[in-house]
Design a protein around this motif. Structure first.
Motif, mmCIF file in Angstrom:
data_model
loop_
_atom_site.group_PDB
_atom_site.id
_atom_site.type_symbol
_atom_site.label_atom_id
_atom_site.label_comp_id
_atom_site.label_asym_id
_atom_site.label_seq_id
_atom_site.Cartn_x
_atom_site.Cartn_y
_atom_site.Cartn_z
ATOM 1 N N ALA C 129 0.829 -1.201 0.000
ATOM 2 C CA ALA C 129 0.000 0.000 0.000
ATOM 3 C C ALA C 129 0.869 1.258 0.000
ATOM 4 C CB ALA C 129 -0.924 -0.006 1.212
ATOM 5 N N VAL C 130 1.963 1.209 0.756
ATOM 6 C CA VAL C 130 2.869 2.363 0.789
ATOM 7 C C VAL C 130 3.510 2.564 -0.588
ATOM 8 C CG1 VAL C 130 5.001 3.272 1.771
ATOM 9 C CG2 VAL C 130 3.306 2.199 3.257
ATOM 10 N N VAL C 135 3.704 5.653 -5.667
ATOM 11 C CA VAL C 135 3.623 5.676 -7.129
ATOM 12 C C VAL C 135 2.413 6.495 -7.591
ATOM 13 C CG1 VAL C 135 3.220 4.252 -9.169
ATOM 14 C CG2 VAL C 135 4.847 3.507 -7.429
ATOM 15 N N VAL C 136 1.253 6.222 -6.989
ATOM 16 C CA VAL C 136 0.017 6.851 -7.457
ATOM 17 C C VAL C 136 -0.182 8.223 -6.820
ATOM 18 C CG1 VAL C 136 -2.480 6.636 -7.553
ATOM 19 C CG2 VAL C 136 -1.050 4.621 -7.862
ATOM 20 N N GLY C 137 -0.060 8.268 -5.498
ATOM 21 C CA GLY C 137 -0.356 9.512 -4.785
ATOM 22 C C GLY C 137 0.725 10.565 -4.978
ATOM 23 N N LEU C 138 1.984 10.129 -4.915
ATOM 24 C CA LEU C 138 3.066 11.100 -5.009
ATOM 25 C C LEU C 138 3.652 11.186 -6.408
ATOM 26 C CD1 LEU C 138 4.889 10.214 -1.678
ATOM 27 C CD2 LEU C 138 3.415 12.160 -2.103
ATOM 28 N N PRO C 142 7.957 4.201 -10.296
ATOM 29 C CA PRO C 142 7.919 2.930 -9.564
ATOM 30 C C PRO C 142 9.319 2.387 -9.280
ATOM 31 C CG PRO C 142 6.295 2.911 -11.309
ATOM 32 C CD PRO C 142 7.062 4.190 -11.464
ATOM 33 N N LEU C 143 10.205 2.482 -10.272
ATOM 34 C CA LEU C 143 11.577 2.005 -10.102
ATOM 35 C C LEU C 143 12.227 2.627 -8.869
ATOM 36 C CD1 LEU C 143 13.674 0.329 -11.872
ATOM 37 C CD2 LEU C 143 14.491 2.529 -12.639
ATOM 38 N N LEU C 144 12.030 3.934 -8.719
ATOM 39 C CA LEU C 144 12.654 4.671 -7.622
ATOM 40 C C LEU C 144 11.957 4.430 -6.301
ATOM 41 C CD1 LEU C 144 13.424 8.243 -8.876
ATOM 42 C CD2 LEU C 144 14.968 6.490 -8.086
ATOM 43 N N ALA C 145 10.629 4.502 -6.346
ATOM 44 C CA ALA C 145 9.862 4.369 -5.107
ATOM 45 C C ALA C 145 10.121 3.009 -4.475
ATOM 46 C CB ALA C 145 8.374 4.548 -5.401
ATOM 47 N N THR C 146 10.119 1.961 -5.309
ATOM 48 C CA THR C 146 10.278 0.629 -4.736
ATOM 49 C C THR C 146 11.742 0.330 -4.421
ATOM 50 O OG1 THR C 146 10.365 -0.377 -6.942
ATOM 51 C CG2 THR C 146 8.226 -0.262 -5.891
ATOM 52 N N LEU C 147 12.649 1.048 -5.065
ATOM 53 C CA LEU C 147 14.063 0.938 -4.696
ATOM 54 C C LEU C 147 14.254 1.450 -3.264
ATOM 55 C CD1 LEU C 147 16.957 0.343 -5.701
ATOM 56 C CD2 LEU C 147 17.086 2.685 -6.482
ATOM 57 N N ALA C 148 13.637 2.589 -2.980
ATOM 58 C CA ALA C 148 13.734 3.152 -1.629
ATOM 59 C C ALA C 148 13.058 2.236 -0.623
ATOM 60 C CB ALA C 148 13.108 4.543 -1.596
ATOM 61 N N SER C 149 11.865 1.746 -0.976
ATOM 62 C CA SER C 149 11.159 0.923 0.017
ATOM 63 C C SER C 149 11.873 -0.413 0.198
ATOM 64 C CB SER C 149 9.695 0.728 -0.379
ATOM 65 O OG SER C 149 9.596 0.030 -1.582
ATOM 66 N N MET C 150 12.558 -0.876 -0.850
ATOM 67 C CA MET C 150 13.339 -2.102 -0.712
ATOM 68 C C MET C 150 14.377 -1.949 0.404
ATOM 69 S SD MET C 150 15.802 -3.902 -3.493
ATOM 70 C CE MET C 150 17.187 -2.862 -3.145
ATOM 71 N N ALA C 224 -11.991 5.768 -20.851
ATOM 72 C CA ALA C 224 -13.060 4.774 -20.777
ATOM 73 C C ALA C 224 -13.752 4.816 -19.422
ATOM 74 C CB ALA C 224 -12.498 3.377 -21.041
ATOM 75 N N GLY C 225 -13.346 5.755 -18.572
ATOM 76 C CA GLY C 225 -14.006 5.928 -17.293
ATOM 77 C C GLY C 225 -13.394 5.120 -16.157
ATOM 78 N N LEU C 226 -12.245 4.527 -16.378
ATOM 79 C CA LEU C 226 -11.625 3.731 -15.321
ATOM 80 C C LEU C 226 -10.839 4.618 -14.360
ATOM 81 C CD1 LEU C 226 -10.231 0.710 -17.361
ATOM 82 C CD2 LEU C 226 -12.271 0.798 -15.955
ATOM 83 N N ASN C 227 -10.825 4.207 -13.103
ATOM 84 C CA ASN C 227 -10.009 4.898 -12.116
ATOM 85 C C ASN C 227 -8.603 4.299 -12.170
ATOM 86 O OD1 ASN C 227 -8.698 5.834 -9.854
ATOM 87 N ND2 ASN C 227 -10.534 5.776 -8.571
ATOM 88 N N VAL C 228 -7.750 4.944 -12.949
ATOM 89 C CA VAL C 228 -6.423 4.394 -13.222
ATOM 90 C C VAL C 228 -5.608 4.253 -11.937
ATOM 91 C CG1 VAL C 228 -4.235 4.854 -14.386
ATOM 92 C CG2 VAL C 228 -6.381 5.209 -15.588
ATOM 93 N N GLY C 229 -5.616 5.318 -11.123
ATOM 94 C CA GLY C 229 -4.808 5.309 -9.904
ATOM 95 C C GLY C 229 -5.175 4.155 -8.990
ATOM 96 N N LEU C 230 -6.466 3.934 -8.821
ATOM 97 C CA LEU C 230 -6.926 2.872 -7.926
ATOM 98 C C LEU C 230 -6.431 1.510 -8.418
ATOM 99 C CD1 LEU C 230 -8.688 2.418 -5.409
ATOM 100 C CD2 LEU C 230 -10.562 1.874 -6.969
ATOM 101 N N HIS C 231 -6.511 1.313 -9.733
ATOM 102 C CA HIS C 231 -6.065 0.032 -10.283
ATOM 103 C C HIS C 231 -4.572 -0.168 -10.046
ATOM 104 C CE1 HIS C 231 -9.952 -0.030 -12.368
ATOM 105 N NE2 HIS C 231 -9.755 -1.320 -12.518
ATOM 106 N N VAL C 232 -3.778 0.865 -10.332
ATOM 107 C CA VAL C 232 -2.329 0.745 -10.161
ATOM 108 C C VAL C 232 -2.011 0.500 -8.684
ATOM 109 C CG1 VAL C 232 -0.138 1.958 -10.345
ATOM 110 C CG2 VAL C 232 -1.810 2.153 -12.173
#
Lengths: 325, 502, 336
Positions: C129-130, C135-138, C142-150, C224-232
């Motif tokens: 979730a973090v 990725v979505v909120g900030l 993804p490469l960077l965010a998950t590198l830091a969280s790793m 197409a009306g999808l909530n992209v952020g929520l899906h990601v």
């Protein structure tokens, strides 16, 4: 662009986002300077520079070119290792030092050439190509060392060569630092002042436009991946000289930090573009935090958490501010 | 007014200091086809984005089918029955036709998809509305532009749209497809659906629309009925300027041949093509898709290799193994796909302009910023590229100004031969005239210009001479009296046999 | 006047794409044929390779990698496969390590099994979730965010375990490690069940279709009306769930949590990316991921049975990845 810092002084929040790394750097510097007595001593700063900054920075400079071209190189660690392996093996086999040095860099160059063929000629995605090379490189090292046995050259015979590389100094500046200075100067000119860099950035921005503008995209990409590998090879040589041995798979330690430093560096540009200055700032930030946390008494585990949280915070600040303009 | 499907009143929207919409109105009655016209920057796309829920208006009132709506989101707009056929083909390239049609409104059995049912239903909808057999499992990325447009419209029809907004829907369609699209739209009108139709093609507006809202400078300057108001009047409302000068004239004399193409052939695409372009001349060239004209241009610029024949520039035989060599040979190509090949939208105006000619700005092996900036500022002035400064990202420029940057790139190379592939597509009227004027100036300075366009009025109005490619061979050369859009069309479609003119 | 003459003969879709479709099919078959040929080679030369016991054994060994590769595949599906900006979760392996430590610690602290499992899965999903928020909120790459969280996650694992092996045991763990049903071990069942469930959701429900749309063309999905952020965001949470699940398997298999789980990262990436060549759209699929996970498993197993040096394994893996991908990208339609 390296100059975006001076060109766009913060007028608004978006511009401030480009300064997030710098602010974090200065802020943490002050924190460490006041909290850890040993931090601001000449000896410590010199130690951080020679042992932490130089090795990582040279690898990261190469990664900066790769990321500028729109790619990524997961095999820089292999280049570090191959240079180290060949250099140390050559010395052990009695080859003259300059020749061994050249052979080491040549080994790194071959890794870069392999990447280049896969990416520029066979059009494999950089992620997969360099991941494959990383796997192969690990295998080669295991096979060459009976499963990962380090090669130590601790006898006196080699001390002279190693000391000349890693412990000597010129005009009071340690040799590795001179090497870094030269690398920074050369890469800065190449990326920000020469046609080469502009073309590489154009490829990164839009390969189709670069091709239609007459840029020879495959040969530029070839040069980029070879450059990245050779720079990593330089780190490999410096590393072997510092630890007086070849330790298999030790190059991997640089991989994620170098990529991290490069991307952290992109936050100082409004266009989120890699730059030499940004990468150096990223390297300096990572190295300083590792050292600072150590000095204020955090153990290794907490250092890792601390670095992660810090990088996260810098990115959040930078990206978050830019997003809500 | 219960007969209104869309009632937007007093819509204003500003981006920082820029007022994109000022008190604009748009009212569309049910069961009508409503045209929306205006130059780029007039506020057309902004008001559509407000209606689509993509932009929040600063003020104004929106009523959809009699329901006052306070805040719109893309999802809520679709629930209200308003569907958008975007100019960009907004379809997932890796999806199948059936998946693209039913995305977010999937047919399902319990929690599970019904792929077979979706495939059959999509094929059936396309068959009934377009009379076309399109397999429902074809991947979107394998479709032609026209087919993708059809899939977009089918998607809206599958959801029983009440209001259909089409943004430049015909830009990529051939005449026959345009006709069948219009038939579909008229059929929808008869079913009580409101259609908003945005187009740069005034003829289509006149043929199709019941009412037209004309926009200029961020507001509506009038609602007219095409039957009562002429096209010329509508256009002058749009640009507040006389339209007589759409194609500015050239008066200079032609010089010696610069580009000479002899017997150029590429298996499967074109054969034995010969022509020459003289200094100062604008030679038009046109042909239907698949005629080989695109491949011809690609061969000239070194993107493809011809099998036989020769290309001569200024008396020197040239063979370009890649675009790099063509650029060295002082050939320029302004490509059709501007975003993929023309300008790098994430680079600055300056970097785009000088990227092909960096060696001209070198001092001792390094790029001289000073000389580069001076040259770039010169081009920005000369071409009146509307940008706050040379460091602006090209992404933030309008289509016309992006195209001027693409042209400036070749001016900076001091090219001899300019090959332009559809240079005025998605460029508004004002910028079009500026581009024509600029090309005239280049011609006057002695450049040779090969102008590829599928807009035959443009070929007829702007070029000195024109060639038509039909099934890989030249099917006629037209100049003077014979340079006429109807004759060009006849030759391009093969209706007229090989007959040399002029 | 409409003189838009340009494109297209509308009757050509099938015709024009048939050649491409054939080429793509050939590639897919080629990848499968390579797979089959290597299996056949092992079956003929390695004693005991083709026995049911060995096959089940390999599937069992592949369970952990498989579950993690599902997480990675889903993240790539929802985030797109762009090199620098696409979806990726570098923290996945480290997250599994942390979850394993949590599970071992919780079990040793005497927590009942359901509580320990909840804590483990909760930890994984929290990390996910973090990541998703970053990725979505900030809007961090993804490469960077998950590198830091790793880094963060690996650090927390180390502080929790002091870099030691945390041995543990519980009735649940012994069922998982040695329980059998229809002659197939519990671990293998978990992989089979997970494959079926994830396969159904990704390929037979709207959720999967929408994820592919979000990853393939976010603007189109939004239109197409999808909530992209929520899906990601959901894909990262799912990846976290996979990490938690894999952690329970790791602990049951080793009867302990051990440092070094993070080294699985490259194998996870290889499995998820290699799987794309089995799809005609060149996107990750559940079937493709399962195939490549099992392929990687059999490769190591075959080498072992042939008494070949294990030093070769990663090199051959790397070479095969390159071979398959080179052929694939040769047939892939040119994209700019």
């Amino acid at each position: 662009m390296s100059l975006s810092l001076s060109r766009h002084l913060p007028k608004d929040r978006e511009s401030f986002s480009t300064l997030a790394v710098l602010v974090a750097f200065v802020g943490l510097f002050l924190v460490f300077a006041t909290q850890a007595d040993a931090f601001l001593t000449l000896g410590n700063l010199r130690n951080v520079l020679v042992n932490n900054v130089v090795l990582l920075a040279i690898v990261a400079l190469g990664v900066t070119f790769v990321v500028s071209s729109g790619g990524i190189d997961l095999s820089v660690g292999v280049s570090v290792d191959m240079a180290s392996l060949v250099f140390v093996s050559a010395l052990a086999a009695g080859v003259a030092a300059p020749l061994g040095l050249a052979a080491g860099l040549g080994a790194a160059l071959l890794v870069g050439l392999l990447n280049a063929i896969l990416i520029a000629r066979l059009k494999i995605s950089p992620f997969l190509a360099t991941l494959g090379v990383l796997f192969i490189g690990q295998s080669v090292q295991r096979l060459a060392t009976g499963g990962g046995q380090p090669i130590y050259l601790v006898t006196k015979d080699y001390a002279e060569i190693f000391n000349a590389i890693s412990r000597s100094s010129l005009l009071g500046v340690p040799t590795p630092v001179w090497v870094l200075i030269l690398c920074v100067l050369a890469t800065w000119l190449a990326l920000h002042r020469m046609g080469f860099g502009r073309q590489v950035q154009a490829i990164g921005a839009r390969p189709g436009v670069a091709w239609y503008s007459g840029i020879r995209v495959p040969s530029r990409l070839t040069q980029v991946y070879i450059l990245a590998a050779v720079l990593a090879g330089i780190t490999g040589i410096l590393l072997s000289a510092t630890v007086r041995s070849y330790v298999p798979m030790s190059g991997n330690a640089f991989l994620l930090d170098a990529i991290g430093a490069t991307f952290i560096g992109t936050t100082i540009s409004r266009e989120r573009r890699p730059s030499i200055l940004g990468t150096l700032l990223g390297v300096a930030l990572l190295a300083m935090v590792k050292n600072g946390l150590l000095l204020i008494g955090w153990n290794f585990y907490w250092q890792q958490v601390g670095i992660g949280v810090l990088v996260f915070a810098v990115l959040a600040l930078s990206f978050g501010l830019q997003r809500r303009h | 007014m219960s007969g209104l499907a869309i009632d937007m009143t007093g819509i204003s929207k500003a981006f920082g200091p820029v007022k994109a919409l000022v008190d604009a109105d748009l009212r569309v009655a049910r069961g009508t086809i409503h045209g929306l016209v205006g130059q780029n920057g007039a506020g057309k796309s902004t008001i559509i984005k407000v209606l689509a829920g993509i932009l929040k208006p600063d003020s104004g009132r929106i009523t959809i089918n009699g329901t006052r709506v306070e805040s719109l989101t893309p999802a809520s707009v679709e629930r209200l029955g308003v569907h958008f056929i975007h100019q960009e083909r907004l379809l997932v390239p890796t999806a199948t036709v059936a998946e693209a049609v039913f995305l977010n409104y999937e047919l399902r059995f319990g929690p599970f998809l019904r792929p077979g049912a979706m495939k059959r239903r999509a094929e059936e909808l396309i068959r009934t509305h377009f009379g076309l057999e399109l397999p429902g499992d074809t991947l979107v990325r394998d479709l032609t532009t026209a087919q993708q447009k059809i899939v977009q419209i089918t998607r809206a029809l599958a959801q029983e749209a009440k209001v259909l907004v089409l943004d430049e829907p015909t830009a990529a369609l051939v005449k026959r497809e345009v006709d069948s699209l219009f038939a579909v739209l008229r059929n929808l009108r008869a079913q009580g659906i409101a259609v908003i139709f945005i187009s740069h093609y005034m003829q289509e507006i006149e043929d199709l629309c019941d009412e037209v809202t004309v926009m200029r400078n961020g507001t509506d300057v009038g609602v007219v009925r095409p039957g009562e108001t002429s096209i010329d009047e509508i256009v002058s409302m749009m640009i507040a300027r006389d339209v007589g000068e759409m194609f500015p004239r050239r008066s200079h004399a032609l010089g010696a041949p610069v580009l000479r193409v002899e017997g150029l052939s590429q298996a499967g695409h074109f054969r034995n093509v010969s022509f020459e372009v003289r200094a100062g001349e604008v030679l038009g060239i046109t042909g239907l898709l698949g005629s080989g004209v695109k491949e011809l241009v690609e061969c000239l610029f070194g993107l493809e290799q011809p099998d036989a024949g020769s290309v001569t520039i200024d008396g020197e035989v040239r063979r370009f193994a890649n675009p790099g060599r063509a650029v060295q040979g002082r050939m320029a190509l302004v490509p059709e796909d501007r975003r993929a090949h023309g300008v790098a939208t994430d680079m600055s105006v300056r970097d785009n302009i000088t990227i092909a000619s960096l060696d001209r700005y070198m001092t001792r092996g390094f790029v001289s910023r000073a000389r580069e900036n001076e040259a770039v500022d010169g081009f920005i002035r000369e071409l009146s590229i509307k940008t706050p400064h040379r460091d602006q990202l090209v992404r933030n420029l309008s289509g016309g100004n992006q195209q001027k940057v693409a042209l400036a790139k070749w001016l900076s190379c001091q090219s001899r031969v300019y090959v332009l592939d559809e240079p005025t597509v998605a460029v508004d009227v004002g910028a079009k005239v500026e581009i024509y004027t600029l090309l005239n100036r280049l011609a006057a300075e002695g450049a040779a210009i090969l102008f590829l366009s599928s807009d035959l009025l443009e070929i007829a109005g702007f070029c000195d001479r024109a060639l038509v490619v039909y099934r890989g061979t030249l099917n006629g050369e037209f100049a003077g009296e014979t340079l006429d859009s109807d004759l060009l069309l006849a030759a391009a479609s093969g209706a007229r046999a090989q007959r040399k003119e002029a | 006047m409409t003189m838009a003459l340009s494109p297209s003969s509308p009757e050509s879709p099938a015709g024009a794409s048939r050649g491409k479709a054939l080429a793509a099919a050939a590639i897919r078959l080629g990848a499968l044929a390579t797979f089959a040929a290597i299996m056949a080679y092992f079956a003929l030369t390695a004693r005991g390779f083709a026995t049911p016991f060995n096959i089940v054994n390999v599937i069992e060994q592949s369970a952990i990698l498989g579950i993690l590769a599902f997480g990675m595949s889903v993240v790539i599906i929802g985030g797109g496969s762009e090199v620098q900006t696409g979806g990726i979760d570098l923290s996945l392996a480290a997250n599994a390590g942390l979850c394993a430590a949590v599970f071992a610690t919780a079990t040793n602290a005497g927590l009942p099994a359901p509580m320990a499992i909840a804590a483990t899965l909760g930890t994984g999903m929290l990390v996910g979730a973090v990541n998703g928020f970053a990725v979505v909120g900030l809007g961090i790459l993804p490469l960077l965010a998950t590198l830091a969280s790793m880094n963060i996650v690996a650090g927390i694992e180390l502080t929790l375990t002091e870099n030691t092996v945390l041995s543990t045991s519980s009735p649940l763990l012994s069922v998982l490690s040695s329980g059998r049903f229809l002659g197939i071990s519990a671990l293998a069942w978990v992989l089979i069940a997970a494959s079926v469930i994830v396969g159904l959701v990704i390929h037979r429900t709207p959720v999967g279709l929408r994820l592919y749309a979000v990853g393939g063309h976010p603007e189109a999905a939004r239109a197409a009306g999808l909530n992209v952020g929520l899906h990601v965001w959901g894909t990262y949470v799912f990846a976290g769930l996979c990490a938690g699940l894999a952690a329970i398997l790791i602990v049951s298999r080793l009867s302990a949590s051990t440092p070094g789980t993070g080294e699985l990262l490259l194998s996870i990436l290889a499995a998820a990316l290699l799987g794309t060549v089995f799809s005609r759209r060149f996107v990750p699929t559940v079937g493709g991921t399962v195939l490549s996970v099992i392929f990687i498993g059999f490769l190591a197993n075959g080498f072992q049975l042939l008494h070949l040096s294990s030093y070769w394994v990663s090199g051959v893996q790397g070479a095969l990845i390159l071979l398959v991908v080179a052929v694939t990208s040769y047939a892939r339609p040119q994209e700019h």
